[in-house]
Design a protein around this motif. Structure first.
Motif, PDB file in Angstrom:
ATOM      1  N   GLU A  17      -5.261 -16.973 -10.203  1.00  0.00           N
ATOM      2  CA  GLU A  17      -3.974 -16.972  -9.503  1.00  0.00           C
ATOM      3  C   GLU A  17      -3.090 -15.828  -9.990  1.00  0.00           C
ATOM      4  N   THR A  18      -3.127 -15.549 -11.278  1.00  0.00           N
ATOM      5  CA  THR A  18      -2.338 -14.442 -11.810  1.00  0.00           C
ATOM      6  C   THR A  18      -2.796 -13.120 -11.210  1.00  0.00           C
ATOM      7  N   SER A  19      -4.118 -12.935 -11.121  1.00  0.00           N
ATOM      8  CA  SER A  19      -4.651 -11.712 -10.517  1.00  0.00           C
ATOM      9  C   SER A  19      -4.226 -11.595  -9.054  1.00  0.00           C
ATOM     10  N   GLN A  20      -4.284 -12.691  -8.325  1.00  0.00           N
ATOM     11  CA  GLN A  20      -3.901 -12.670  -6.912  1.00  0.00           C
ATOM     12  C   GLN A  20      -2.415 -12.359  -6.745  1.00  0.00           C
ATOM     13  N   ARG A  21      -1.592 -12.933  -7.602  1.00  0.00           N
ATOM     14  CA  ARG A  21      -0.152 -12.705  -7.487  1.00  0.00           C
ATOM     15  C   ARG A  21       0.221 -11.278  -7.884  1.00  0.00           C
ATOM     16  N   LEU A  22      -0.461 -10.738  -8.894  1.00  0.00           N
ATOM     17  CA  LEU A  22      -0.226  -9.341  -9.249  1.00  0.00           C
ATOM     18  C   LEU A  22      -0.670  -8.410  -8.124  1.00  0.00           C
ATOM     19  N   THR A  23      -1.777  -8.738  -7.493  1.00  0.00           N
ATOM     20  CA  THR A  23      -2.245  -7.943  -6.357  1.00  0.00           C
ATOM     21  C   THR A  23      -1.235  -7.985  -5.219  1.00  0.00           C
ATOM     22  N   LYS A  24      -0.649  -9.175  -5.000  1.00  0.00           N
ATOM     23  CA  LYS A  24       0.380  -9.295  -3.958  1.00  0.00           C
ATOM     24  C   LYS A  24       1.612  -8.464  -4.312  1.00  0.00           C
ATOM     25  N   LEU A  25       2.009  -8.443  -5.583  1.00  0.00           N
ATOM     26  CA  LEU A  25       3.132  -7.613  -6.004  1.00  0.00           C
ATOM     27  C   LEU A  25       2.847  -6.137  -5.747  1.00  0.00           C
ATOM     28  N   ARG A  26       1.603  -5.737  -5.967  1.00  0.00           N
ATOM     29  CA  ARG A  26       1.241  -4.335  -5.709  1.00  0.00           C
ATOM     30  C   ARG A  26       1.314  -4.025  -4.216  1.00  0.00           C
ATOM     31  N   GLU A  27       0.871  -4.951  -3.397  1.00  0.00           N
ATOM     32  CA  GLU A  27       0.966  -4.763  -1.945  1.00  0.00           C
ATOM     33  C   GLU A  27       2.431  -4.682  -1.515  1.00  0.00           C
ATOM     34  N   ASP A  28       3.284  -5.485  -2.146  1.00  0.00           N
ATOM     35  CA  ASP A  28       4.717  -5.433  -1.832  1.00  0.00           C
ATOM     36  C   ASP A  28       5.300  -4.071  -2.216  1.00  0.00           C
ATOM     37  N   ALA A  29       4.892  -3.548  -3.374  1.00  0.00           N
ATOM     38  CA  ALA A  29       5.365  -2.234  -3.802  1.00  0.00           C
ATOM     39  C   ALA A  29       4.909  -1.159  -2.823  1.00  0.00           C
ATOM     40  N   ASN A  30       3.680  -1.299  -2.323  1.00  0.00           N
ATOM     41  CA  ASN A  30       3.172  -0.346  -1.341  1.00  0.00           C
ATOM     42  C   ASN A  30       3.974  -0.434  -0.046  1.00  0.00           C
ATOM     43  N   GLY A  31       4.322  -1.655   0.371  1.00  0.00           N
ATOM     44  CA  GLY A  31       5.159  -1.818   1.549  1.00  0.00           C
ATOM     45  C   GLY A  31       6.543  -1.213   1.358  1.00  0.00           C
ATOM     46  N   SER A  32       7.070  -1.331   0.141  1.00  0.00           N
ATOM     47  CA  SER A  32       8.379  -0.745  -0.160  1.00  0.00           C
ATOM     48  C   SER A  32       8.349   0.771  -0.041  1.00  0.00           C
ATOM     49  N   VAL A  33       7.209   1.365  -0.371  1.00  0.00           N
ATOM     50  CA  VAL A  33       7.070   2.820  -0.241  1.00  0.00           C
ATOM     51  C   VAL A  33       7.303   3.246   1.209  1.00  0.00           C
ATOM     52  N   LYS A  34       6.646   2.575   2.132  1.00  0.00           N
ATOM     53  CA  LYS A  34       6.784   2.930   3.546  1.00  0.00           C
ATOM     54  C   LYS A  34       8.202   2.697   4.046  1.00  0.00           C
ATOM     55  N   ILE A  35       8.800   1.568   3.644  1.00  0.00           N
ATOM     56  CA  ILE A  35      10.170   1.265   4.069  1.00  0.00           C
ATOM     57  C   ILE A  35      11.139   2.325   3.548  1.00  0.00           C
ATOM     58  N   THR A  36      10.979   2.721   2.294  1.00  0.00           N
ATOM     59  CA  THR A  36      11.878   3.703   1.690  1.00  0.00           C
ATOM     60  C   THR A  36      11.738   5.059   2.364  1.00  0.00           C
ATOM     61  N   VAL A  37      10.522   5.461   2.698  1.00  0.00           N
ATOM     62  CA  VAL A  37      10.318   6.725   3.404  1.00  0.00           C
ATOM     63  C   VAL A  37      11.041   6.706   4.750  1.00  0.00           C
ATOM     64  N   SER A  38      10.983   5.587   5.452  1.00  0.00           N
ATOM     65  CA  SER A  38      11.696   5.457   6.727  1.00  0.00           C
ATOM     66  C   SER A  38      13.206   5.572   6.517  1.00  0.00           C
ATOM     67  N   GLN A  39      13.712   4.984   5.430  1.00  0.00           N
ATOM     68  CA  GLN A  39      15.140   5.086   5.131  1.00  0.00           C
ATOM     69  C   GLN A  39      15.545   6.530   4.849  1.00  0.00           C
ATOM     70  N   ILE A  40      14.717   7.248   4.105  1.00  0.00           N
ATOM     71  CA  ILE A  40      15.010   8.651   3.797  1.00  0.00           C
ATOM     72  C   ILE A  40      15.097   9.467   5.079  1.00  0.00           C
ATOM     73  N   ASN A  41      14.130   9.285   5.970  1.00  0.00           N
ATOM     74  CA  ASN A  41      14.139  10.009   7.241  1.00  0.00           C
ATOM     75  C   ASN A  41      15.384   9.676   8.056  1.00  0.00           C
TER      76      ASN A  41
END
Length: 356
Positions: free
Chosen positions: A153-177
């Motif tokens: 479960e810890t591995s799965q939750r850490l993986t989900k946090l990484r996916e969230d960070a990746n999603g934040s990257v795309k959102i932030t790029v859209s904000q910059i534009n």
């Protein structure tokens, strides 16, 4: 030459109008005290001319007049704020994400790693004192399953946090534009308003607030240069913004960033749309998201680092418990792979990983 009978009234009236204008500006300042991005304004006034001649030698003025309403803004403080705001955004984001990781790992708490391991060892100790007790054997099995569940479960939750960070990257790029496009549009509107002799205080406040927001996302360098003089004598000021040394916008012209999914990693790569050149944010919340998403320990210990450490522990612990093999390959004691199950089966490995 005699002074006009109404000169005194005119002078008094001009003074009243000037004071009324100053009062309106003060009221506007008070009304916008809590408005984000608003800059306090002040009235500049001067004596009105031309002067009148009285009795051939005495000079009389024609009252007062408002010459301009100016923003109270310190350009040097703006530059310092924009320079530090990126670092603030970066470490605020990292602090928030690391707090989430602490919650995922469950330390310190009553259901974290230490508690789970202690419960497992306590069950083994009880079993060691009475190996034939079915209840003790069942407890060991249950505590072993709980340990595996915690790790998975810890591995799965850490993986989900990484996916969230990746999603934040795309959102932030859209904000910059988006911010870049809005600032470029305001640059054009400010230029046109100045050419028409219209006040631009509110437009410059809007632009300043957008730059404030942008500077929290990435490392920005803001420059304003004089590029000529308009017909009314107003200087043409062109505002440009660079991100970590790369031009983002210049006046009304802007560049855009693009996100594309990397086929091998499944994570977003950021490039400049016009050149395809890799993008580096320098600092800000975008850098924080990238560090958290990709950090393996050389420069920053991000989520992949802790995932890797968790996997190493699980493999090493399973091998040590099953076979008595340590991470360095040594085998100082026999493991439990030769154990006998409750149904009489042999060659049992208590823990498995990767299907083994």
């Amino acid at each position: 030459m005699m002074n006009s009978t109404f000169t005194g009234l005119y002078i008094a009236t001009s003074g009243l109008y000037t004071s009324q204008g100053a009062m309106s500006v003060a009221t506007n300042n008070t009304s916008n005290a809590n408005t984000p991005g608003y800059s306090r304004q002040t009235v500049s006034q001067s004596a009105a001319g031309p002067a009148a001649v009285y009795n051939g030698h005495s000079i009389l003025g024609n009252g007062a007049q408002i010459t301009s309403v100016d923003r109270i803004r310190d350009a040097q403080l703006d530059q310092k704020y924009w320079g530090e705001n990126g670092l603030l955004g970066e470490w605020q984001t990292k602090n928030s994400s690391l707090t989430e990781m602490e919650e995922v790992l469950g330390e310190p708490s009553d259901n974290g790693f230490s508690t789970t391991m202690n419960d497992f060892y306590s069950a083994l100790e009880s079993l060691g004192k009475n190996a034939g007790d079915d209840s003790a054997r069942t407890t060991v099995q249950a505590k072993g399953s709980a340990l595996c569940q915690y790790l998975n479960e810890t591995s799965q939750r850490l993986t989900k946090l990484r996916e969230d960070a990746n999603g934040s990257v795309k959102i932030t790029v859209s904000q910059i534009n988006s911010y870049a496009s809005q600032i470029a549009d305001l640059n054009d509107r400010i230029y046109q308003a100045k050419a028409a002799g219209t006040a631009v205080n509110d437009l410059e406040d809007q632009r300043g607030l957008l730059i404030d927001n942008l500077s929290k996302l990435v490392k920005v360098e803001v420059a304003e240069t004089t590029t000529g003089t308009q017909a009314n004598g107003t200087e043409n000021q062109t505002l440009s913004i660079s991100i970590n040394g790369q031009m983002l916008l210049n006046g009304g012209t802007t560049r855009q960033l693009t996100c594309s999914e990397n086929a091998s990693t499944g994570m977003y790569d950021i490039t400049w749309q016009d050149s395809g050149q890799a993008f580096s944010p320098g600092s800000g919340t975008l850098k924080a998201s990238l560090d958290l998403r990709d950090g393996t320990g050389a420069d920053y210990k991000g989520i992949p680092y802790y995932l890797d450490q968790l996997d190493k522990f699980a493999r090493t612990f399973a091998e040590a418990f099953n076979e008595g093999i340590f991470a360095d390959g040594s085998q100082p004691y026999p493991g439990h792979a030769g154990g006998v199950g409750s149904d009489g089966s042999t060659g049992i490995r208590f823990f498995t990983y990767d299907g083994k």
